[in-house]
Design an enzyme around this catalytic site. Structure first.
Site, short mmCIF file in Angstrom:
data_model
loop_
_atom_site.label_atom_id
_atom_site.label_comp_id
_atom_site.label_asym_id
_atom_site.label_seq_id
_atom_site.Cartn_x
_atom_site.Cartn_y
_atom_site.Cartn_z
N ASP A 10 -42.42 15.55 -102.50
CA ASP A 10 -42.02 16.73 -101.72
C ASP A 10 -42.77 16.70 -100.38
O ASP A 10 -44.00 16.82 -100.35
CB ASP A 10 -42.38 17.98 -102.52
N ASP A 34 -34.75 21.35 -95.36
CA ASP A 34 -34.87 22.46 -94.40
C ASP A 34 -35.28 23.75 -95.13
O ASP A 34 -36.25 24.43 -94.75
CB ASP A 34 -33.51 22.63 -93.70
N GLY A 76 -31.49 22.07 -98.77
CA GLY A 76 -32.19 20.79 -98.77
C GLY A 76 -33.64 20.89 -98.30
O GLY A 76 -34.34 21.86 -98.60
N SER A 92 -30.25 13.20 -92.68
CA SER A 92 -28.78 13.10 -92.79
C SER A 92 -28.25 12.56 -94.12
O SER A 92 -27.04 12.54 -94.32
CB SER A 92 -28.18 12.24 -91.66
N THR A 93 -29.14 12.11 -95.02
CA THR A 93 -28.62 11.44 -96.23
C THR A 93 -28.35 12.39 -97.39
O THR A 93 -27.92 11.95 -98.46
CB THR A 93 -29.60 10.36 -96.74
N1 AR6 Z 1 -39.06 16.74 -99.60
C1 AR6 Z 1 -38.59 15.54 -99.19
N2 AR6 Z 1 -37.28 15.23 -99.13
C2 AR6 Z 1 -36.41 16.20 -99.54
C3 AR6 Z 1 -36.83 17.47 -99.98
C4 AR6 Z 1 -38.24 17.74 -100.00
N3 AR6 Z 1 -38.74 18.91 -100.40
N4 AR6 Z 1 -35.72 18.20 -100.29
C5 AR6 Z 1 -34.66 17.40 -100.07
N5 AR6 Z 1 -35.06 16.20 -99.62
P1 AR6 Z 1 -30.87 17.27 -96.66
P2 AR6 Z 1 -29.36 16.45 -94.25
C6 AR6 Z 1 -34.27 15.01 -99.26
O1 AR6 Z 1 -29.63 17.68 -97.34
O2 AR6 Z 1 -28.52 15.52 -95.06
C7 AR6 Z 1 -29.67 21.67 -94.48
O3 AR6 Z 1 -28.91 22.74 -94.97
C8 AR6 Z 1 -32.88 14.90 -99.80
O4 AR6 Z 1 -32.90 14.44 -101.15
O5 AR6 Z 1 -32.07 18.12 -96.77
O6 AR6 Z 1 -29.92 15.98 -92.96
C9 AR6 Z 1 -29.84 21.74 -92.97
O7 AR6 Z 1 -29.97 23.08 -92.54
C10 AR6 Z 1 -32.30 13.85 -98.86
O8 AR6 Z 1 -32.74 12.54 -99.26
O9 AR6 Z 1 -30.63 17.04 -95.07
C11 AR6 Z 1 -28.58 21.11 -92.47
O10 AR6 Z 1 -27.50 22.04 -92.46
C12 AR6 Z 1 -32.97 14.18 -97.52
O11 AR6 Z 1 -34.08 15.03 -97.85
C13 AR6 Z 1 -28.28 20.03 -93.49
O12 AR6 Z 1 -28.93 20.47 -94.68
C14 AR6 Z 1 -32.07 14.90 -96.52
O13 AR6 Z 1 -31.23 15.80 -97.20
C15 AR6 Z 1 -28.89 18.72 -93.09
O14 AR6 Z 1 -28.47 17.74 -93.99
#
Ligand code: AR6
Length: 161
Positions: free
Chosen positions: A8, A32, A30, A115-116
Site C-alpha cells: 500500500d 486516489d 483506487g 492508469s493500469t
Molecule cells: N497502493 C498502491 N497501489 C494501489 C493502491 C494502494 N493503496 N490502491 C490501488 N492501487 P487506479 P488509474 C493500484 O484505478 O487506473 C481514480 O478513481 C491499482 O491496483 O487507482 O490511474 C482516479 O480518481 C492499480 O495497479 O488508477 C481516477 O478517476 C494502480 O494502483 C482513476 O481512478 C492504478 O489504479 C485513475 O485510474
C-alpha cells in the site's frame, strides 16, 4: 536507483508519493481514494485550490497525515485501444512527476502503476513505459515502483530486467 515494492503506497516514508488522480484532482476510487483517506481533509482542500490538472501533467501538494512529505498528483490517460496517444501521455505523467520532484529538491519518490486500474492501461506495457521514462528522467532520485498486486510486481520486475 529503481526498486519494486509490493504493498500500500500510503504507508511509505518517502519525500513524495505519486497519486494516479483524475483531472479534477477532487479524489476518486483506487489509489486516489486510498491516498485521500490516509492524508485527511487538508489534502482535498489544497487540491480544490489548484483547480484541476490536464492529462499527462502533474501538481504537487503537502502530504498532510501521510508519512510522505508531499503528494505529486498526476493524471494518466484512459486506455482507448492504444492509438490515441496513450503511451506518450503515460510517459508524460511519469516525466512531469519526476521534474516536479527535482524542482522541489526531493530525493525519494514512489509511483503507483498509473492508469493500469480503473483507466484500463495494459499493465505490462505500462510497466515498460514507467521504467523507460524513469531511466531517462529520474537520475539522482530514489524511485520506488509500487505494485498493489503480484501480477503488476512481476511486470515491473520484468521491465527492470
Ligand atoms: N497502493 C498502491 N497501489 C494501489 C493502491 C494502494 N493503496 N490502491 C490501488 N492501487 P487506479 P488509474 C493500484 O484505478 O487506473 C481514480 O478513481 C491499482 O491496483 O487507482 O490511474 C482516479 O480518481 C492499480 O495497479 O488508477 C481516477 O478517476 C494502480 O494502483 C482513476 O481512478 C492504478 O489504479 C485513475 O485510474
Amino acid at each position: 536507483m529503481i526498486r519494486v515494492w509490493q504493498g500500500d503506497i500510503t504507508t511509505l516514508t518517502v519525500d513524495a508519493i505519486v497519486n494516479a488522480a483524475n483531472g479534477t484532482l477532487l479524489g476518486g476510487g483506487g489509489v486516489d481514494g486510498a491516498i485521500h483517506r490516509a492524508a485527511g481533509p487538508g489534502l482535498l482542500e489544497e487540491c480544490r485550490r489548484i483547480g484541476g490538472c490536464p492529462t499527462g501533467e502533474a501538481r504537487i501538494t503537502g502530504g498532510y497525515d501521510l508519512r510522505a512529505r508531499h503528494v505529486i498528483h498526476t493524471v494518466g490517460p484512459v486506455w482507448r485501444g492504444g492509438d490515441q496517444g496513450e503511451d506518450g501521455l503515460l510517459a508524460s505523467a511519469y516525466r512531469n512527476s519526476l521534474v516536479l520532484a527535482r524542482e522541489h529538491g526531493l530525493a525519494s519518490i514512489a509511483f503507483p502503476a498509473i492508469s493500469t486500474g480503473i483507466y484500463g492501461f495494459p499493465p505490462d506495457r505500462a510497466a515498460r513505459i514507467a521504467v523507460e521514462t524513469i531511466r531517462a528522467h529520474g537520475e539522482s532520485l530514489q524511485v520506488t515502483l509500487v505494485a498493489f498486486d503480484e501480477v503488476t510486481a512481476r511486470y515491473l520486475e520484468e521491465a527492470l530486467g
